[in-house]
Design an enzyme around this catalytic site. Structure first.
Site, PDB file in Angstrom:
ATOM      1  CB  CYS A  27      -2.293  -0.364   8.827  1.00  0.00           C
ATOM      2  SG  CYS A  27      -0.928   0.795   9.006  1.00  0.00           S
ATOM      3  CG  ASN A  45      -0.325  -0.198   2.504  1.00  0.00           C
ATOM      4  OD1 ASN A  45       0.732  -0.838   2.616  1.00  0.00           O
ATOM      5  ND2 ASN A  45      -0.919   0.336   3.549  1.00  0.00           N
ATOM      6  CE  LYS A  61       8.207 -11.159   1.006  1.00  0.00           C
ATOM      7  NZ  LYS A  61       7.278 -10.823  -0.128  1.00  0.00           N
ATOM      8  N   PRO A  62       9.834  -6.682  -1.112  1.00  0.00           N
ATOM      9  CG  PRO A  62       9.881  -5.948  -3.329  1.00  0.00           C
ATOM     10  CD  PRO A  62      10.715  -6.662  -2.282  1.00  0.00           C
ATOM     11  CB  ALA A  63       3.779  -6.297  -1.491  1.00  0.00           C
ATOM     12  CB  SER A  64       3.899 -10.458  -5.123  1.00  0.00           C
ATOM     13  OG  SER A  64       4.756 -11.365  -4.454  1.00  0.00           O
ATOM     14  N   GLY A  77       2.521  -5.291   7.709  1.00  0.00           N
ATOM     15  CA  GLY A  77       1.555  -6.104   6.984  1.00  0.00           C
ATOM     16  C   GLY A  77       0.418  -6.521   7.898  1.00  0.00           C
ATOM     17  CB  SER A  78      -2.236  -9.021   7.475  1.00  0.00           C
ATOM     18  OG  SER A  78      -1.536 -10.253   7.380  1.00  0.00           O
TER      19      SER A  78
END
Length: 478
Positions: A279, A147, A170-173, A223-224
């Site tokens: 978030c 995001n 490591k970024p989000a895909s 993240g979550s």
């Protein structure tokens, strides 16, 4: 696009790739490697080797390099922002703001790093001294979400590099391209090879390999909450240090004496920015019963006035939701609320027709007459949907606001500052905004209570999270 490891573009050991899709058009704009445990080991080995020398680099030199990276990022803001809009969908103006604020945070950490201090306690023992020193924790794995991929990476990157740590990011895909480009930028301004590496892949395979690897000493994650809990469990095996910034389900309390001319624009802005994909957005609102009809009419009207479209279009307030997976939660939360008696005062269904058919576009949605048991009031939506319900007394509103496993942020609107402050102090949240909603400033800590996180980012507290304390007992007698 390949990995960026050891100061150069590096191909993966596997032929598997992950497409990067423009969520506004459905078009594939690029692809990145789907890294595995072998790739993780290569990136970590590069960072570990670089750490041996980087930890010895004078703080002034680190600060100079970080300022240079921040300045280069500002010079290339148009390039980074456009790429970010293509992979995320956010309106271009908002993407530019993210890049500029990331540069500001790099500058802040560079200056704050120069203010780090150790201690020499006054034990007053002859021929004895005790030194309390701070040392970099080591190799850091930085895992950032889709995001705000650059801002939330710099929360970790700026602190880690200034304290002498090296980083494997490591970024989000969904949004890997800007992170890979950022790693190259850092190398171009003079960072040694291996200090900042970027590697792509799924959270399940590559993420697990990075977290379980014995070499890294710290995980910085945004993240979550479920993902954060899994990371904490895996990291426990090697006792890695953790900073976890996880989910939120942030409440706003609007008292009967609130200045609605200030409250409504602030709440609309903070509920629907980035299509609700952050978030600490306003997810649920409790409005005093006395002003409830007027509040929902004005709030819904302001929300409905927002323009939804392709983030590259001028005048666009909201872009698409980044993926079908994230989109489904908004649909599910709206359906749950409507089936249990809530009404949609604005929005409520996917936008279709013309260019809308090519992406996951969902309008600003205001659900009224909700109940505390509904998903919109209990679960993280991560989309442009807000639940609103009335309250009869302030203690009731506070109880409902705190009735959540999350505790990231809260919001209070009342012109009685005594009431506003006491309410803010009663909310179980790491940050509380009173009578307006400003950005989260760099010099103050950010993080959550309860299941919303562990530790704090930004500020000197976030910087010191990447340091270990060491006590040295020194005898001067010969």
């Amino acid at each position: 696009m390949d990995f960026f490891i050891d100061g150069k573009w590096t191909p993966a050991t596997t032929s598997r790739t992950i497409p990067v899709v423009n969520p506004a058009t459905g078009e594939t704009i690029d692809s990145v490697p789907a890294g595995n445990a072998v790739d993780a080991d290569r990136a970590i080995a590069s960072a570990a080797l670089a750490f041996k020398q980087w930890r010895k680099v004078p703080m002034a030199r680190r600060a100079k390099l970080q300022h240079a990276a921040a300045q280069r990022l500002r010079e290339r803001v148009e390039e980074f922002a456009r790429l970010l809009t293509l992979e995320l969908g956010r309106p271009l103006a908002g993407a530019k703001i993210e890049i500029e604020r990331a540069a500001d945070l790099l500058d802040y950490f560079a200056e704050e790093g120069l203010r780090l201090r150790g201690e020499i306690p006054m034990i007053n023992e002859e021929n004895e001294r005790v030194l309390v020193v701070k040392e970099p924790v080591g190799v850091v794995v930085a895992i950032a979400p889709f995001n705000y991929p650059i801002t939330l990476l710099t929360f970790k990157l700026g602190a880690a590099l200034m304290t002498g740590c090296t980083v494997v990011a490591k970024p989000a895909s969904d949004t890997p391209l800007t992170t890979l480009l950022l790693a190259k930028l850092f190398h171009q301004v003079g960072y040694p090879p291996g200090v900042f590496n970027a590697i792509t892949g799924s959270g399940g395979e590559l993420g697990r390999a990075l977290v379980e690897h014995p070499t890294p000493r710290k995980i910085g994650f945004t993240g979550s909450s479920p993902a954060g809990k899994r990371i904490a469990a895996m990291a426990a095996a090697t006792n890695k240090r953790l900073t976890l910034e996880m989910g939120g389900q942030s409440p706003a309390i609007v008292c009967r004496d609130a200045n609605l001319d200030v409250a409504i624009p602030a709440l609309v802005r903070h509920a629907f920015a980035n299509s609700g994909q952050f978030c600490y957005r306003v997810n649920r609102i409790y409005a005093d019963r006395e002003i409830y009809p007027m509040f929902i009419e004005r709030f819904a009207r302001a929300a409905a006035a927002l323009k939804v479209g392709n983030g590259l279009d001028l005048g666009c307030d909201m872009g698409p939701i980044v993926s079908e997976e994230i989109f489904r939660t908004s649909v599910e939360h709206v359906a749950d609320a409507l089936s249990k008696g809530a009404q949609a005062a604005a929005g409520g269904a996917r936008l279709l027709g013309g260019d809308y058919d090519r992406g996951y576009f969902f309008p600003p949605t205001v659900l009224v007459d909700t109940q505390q048991s509904m998903k919109i009031m209990r679960e993280e939506t991560f989309g442009p949907v807000v639940g609103v319900m009335p309250f009869a007394s302030l203690p009731e509103a506070i109880e409902m606001a705190n009735d959540s496993p999350f505790g990231l942020a809260g919001y209070v609107f009342s012109t009685d500052l005594s009431v506003a402050l006491s309410t803010a102090e009663s909310l179980e949240a790491g940050s509380v905004w009173v009578n307006n909603i400003h950005r989260s400033y760099n010099m103050v800590p950010f993080g959550g209570y309860k299941e919303s996180g562990l530790g704090r980012e930004k500020s000197r507290y976030g910087l010191e999270a990447y340091l270990e304390l060491k006590t040295i007992y020194l005898s001067t007698a010969q």
